[in-house]
Design an enzyme around this catalytic site. Structure first.
Site, PDB file in Angstrom:
ATOM      1  N   ASN A 156       0.882  -1.233  -0.059  1.00 56.59           N
ATOM      2  CA  ASN A 156      -0.061  -0.004  -0.041  1.00 56.59           C
ATOM      3  C   ASN A 156       0.642   1.168  -0.032  1.00 56.59           C
ATOM      4  O   ASN A 156       0.532   2.153  -0.824  1.00 56.59           O
ATOM      5  CB  ASN A 156      -0.830   0.093   1.326  1.00 56.59           C
ATOM      6  N   GLU A 254       3.702  -4.425  12.383  1.00 54.22           N
ATOM      7  CA  GLU A 254       2.905  -3.350  12.058  1.00 54.22           C
ATOM      8  C   GLU A 254       1.577  -4.180  11.132  1.00 54.22           C
ATOM      9  O   GLU A 254       1.873  -4.332  10.143  1.00 54.22           O
ATOM     10  CB  GLU A 254       3.432  -2.311  11.552  1.00 54.22           C
ATOM     11  N   CYS A 288      -3.110   1.729   6.036  1.00 55.22           N
ATOM     12  CA  CYS A 288      -3.578   1.093   7.366  1.00 55.22           C
ATOM     13  C   CYS A 288      -4.112   1.938   8.544  1.00 55.22           C
ATOM     14  O   CYS A 288      -4.779   1.541   9.416  1.00 55.22           O
ATOM     15  CB  CYS A 288      -2.249   0.334   8.143  1.00 55.22           C
ATOM     16  N   GLU A 467       7.913   1.093  16.499  1.00 58.68           N
ATOM     17  CA  GLU A 467       8.978   1.559  15.785  1.00 58.68           C
ATOM     18  C   GLU A 467       8.729   3.171  15.653  1.00 58.68           C
ATOM     19  O   GLU A 467       7.801   3.685  16.100  1.00 58.68           O
ATOM     20  CB  GLU A 467       9.153   0.909  14.485  1.00 58.68           C
TER      21      GLU A 467
END
Ligand code: NAD
Length: 489
Positions: A156, A254, A288, A467
């Site tokens: 993405n 993630e 996301c 992160e």
């Protein structure tokens, strides 16, 4: 834009033509871009071996300043070749020129610059230990690289998300094995060329191409890989966790989201409408962090829905090369089918469609591409599958709420915990509610505004670990404690 572009793995400083390949498809019109040559197990073994060698003998032996100077050269060269990155990412994803120019490509270079600078400030801890007999000890930490880090990234935000991990991993002195999504390998191929051009020691950066379902386990279960950092679907994250378990290695995940936007009656309505339209439809909803559930306080519900409908219907859909276009196609036919199936599920569950719900018609080659309409729905329960499962398309469900406690409880009623946005002009309400959302990131009166120094990651099914800034340096290095006895005399 140039035409056919075949893509090869890059291992131990060489581009490698493997035996197996598959088509790379342009989502704008379904045409073939070129072939992607897929790695096999022996090539992955070779990459891990080369990475280890570079970590122990060249890349890992450099001083921090030497490594960071080279990473800055990577960023400089990326900036010089920016147009090639834009073209390649557009061919792979169909995302709009505007987004590529303002977000994806500049963030790729920014990732290298930021982490190359930041790692110079990575400190450690020191403690003086007082012993019973009066002796002392000095404890201090030394940050060591993990070794060989595998980076598995999604389609993405291909360049942005891969470099978000490559840059800190390499800045900390690790060698990397990068596996981009099979849908979007082109910009990593360009990055491999740049690693080669600027003189990154061979083996420090390796590019492994191929389908995750074919070659993923050979990476994640590899005994020579010291850590895996992954961005992608929660389901794939669960699989990787199992696959990596036998080798007990650090994992950073993630994963997916089902993100809420909460619009209070005291919000600046015009700003909230525009903000929620942006958080729902950016990149065709394929971020996301995109909003899929919108909660609007009762007194402004009708006005908000009218405004959002106007925004959705004003979106220009079309060729991503057109400066005016906000939404190109979805990334692939498979993903278009998935999102259309979600639209159908919403219909079957009894949703009211305020806007969209189908596929736009162009009467040209774009009808072979994977376009989809921006869509707004209402009238479903929070417990419906539509309101519980990640769709990853340009759609949001809007529902009404009455008070703060109710909306917080409803927004948290999900297995995911990535991001949320709150729209209010009341400062106390903003602080109070932000702290009560079970998510890794909360935006107030904005969305997708990122400072690379801040922690990024999700709770629950949305991920493991953080992160960003010092958190990235923390994940990509191993703090090891040195304890020195200091005798009294
Ligand atoms: P995906 O999980 O299908 O693929 C991601 C990567 O994993 C690809 O490179 C793929 O080839 C690889 N992969 C697939 N199966 C594998 C396996 N068995 N072993 C190892 N690797 C494997 O995800 P996607 O469809 O590319 O991306 C969309 C998903 O990513 C969405 O769920 C989205 O929410 C999530 N995402 C999360 C974040 C975040 O920061 N939290 C960011 C972007 C995307």
């Amino acid at each position: 834009m140039s035409n056919i572009q075949d893509l090869y793995c890059y291992v131990d400083g060489e581009f490698v033509e493997t035996r197996q390949c598959f088509d790379n498809i342009n989502p704008v019109d379904g045409s073939k871009i070129g072939d992607i040559y897929q790695a096999d197990k022996p090539l992955i073994d070779q990459a891990v071996h080369a990475a280890r060698h570079a970590q122990q003998h060249s890349w890992g032996k450099m001083t921090v300043n030497q490594r960071c100077a080279l990473l800055h050269k990577v960023a400089d060269r990326m900036a010089e070749r920016e147009q090639e990155f834009i073209d390649a990412e557009m061919r792979d994803t169909g995302k709009s020129l505007h987004q590529l120019k303002t977000i994806d490509i500049p963030r790729g270079t920014a990732n290298f610059r930021t982490f190359a600078d930041m790692v110079k400030f990575q400190g450690g801890e020191t403690f003086i230990t007082e012993q019973a007999n009066g002796d002392k000890a000095l404890n201090y930490t030394v940050n060591k690289p993990l070794g060989v880090v595998a980076i598995i990234s999604p389609w993405n935000l291909p360049l942005l998300l891969a470099t978000w991990k490559i840059a800190p991993a390499m800045a900390c002195g690790n060698s990397v094995i990068v596996k981009p999504s099979e849908e979007t390998s082109s910009t990593m191929y360009l990055l491999a060329q740049i690693m080669d051009e600027v003189g990154i020691p061979k083996g420090a950066f390796n590019l492994i191409l191929g389908r995750g379902t074919d070659i993923g386990d050979a990476i994640t279960a590899h005994t020579g890989i010291n850590a895996v950092t992954f961005t992608g679907a929660s389901k794939t994250g669960k699989h990787i966790m199992n696959s990596a378990a036998n080798t007990v290695k650090p994992l950073s995940f993630e994963l997916g989201g089902k993100n809420a936007a909460i619009v209070f009656a005291d919000a600046d309505l015009a700003k909230a409408v525009k903000g929620v339209a942006r958080s729902t439809f950016t990149n065709c909803g394929q971020v996301c962090l995109c909003t899929e559930k919108v909660y609007v306080q009762r007194s402004i519900f009708a006005e908000f829905v009218d405004g959002l409908k106007r925004e959705a219907e004003n979106i220009t859909i079309g060729y991503p090369t057109d400066e005016k276009v906000f939404m190109g196609p979805l990334v692939s036919q498979a993903h278009q089918q998935k999102v259309l199936a979600c639209y159908q599920l919403a219909k079957d569950e009894g949703a009211t469609f305020i806007s969209g719900g189908g596929v736009p018609k162009f009467n040209d080659e774009r009808d072979n591409g994977y376009f989809i309409e921006p869509t707004i729905i209402t009238d479903l329960d929070d417990t419906s599958r539509t309101n519980q499962e990640e769709i990853f398309g340009p759609i949001c469900h809007v529902s009404v709420f009455d008070d703060e406690d109710e909306v917080l409880q409803r927004a948290n009623n999900t297995e995911y915990g990535l991001a949320a946005s709150i729209w209010t002009e009341n400062l106390s309400r903003a602080h109070r509610t932000a702290a009560q959302l079970d998510v890794g990131l909360v935006w107030v009166n904005t969305w997708f505004l990122r400072d690379l120094r801040t922690p990024f990651g999700g709770m629950k099914l949305s991920g493991v670990g953080r992160e960003g800034g010092q958190h990235s340096l923390g994940f990509y290095s191993e703090p090891s404690n040195v304890c020195i006895q200091i005798d009294q005399q």
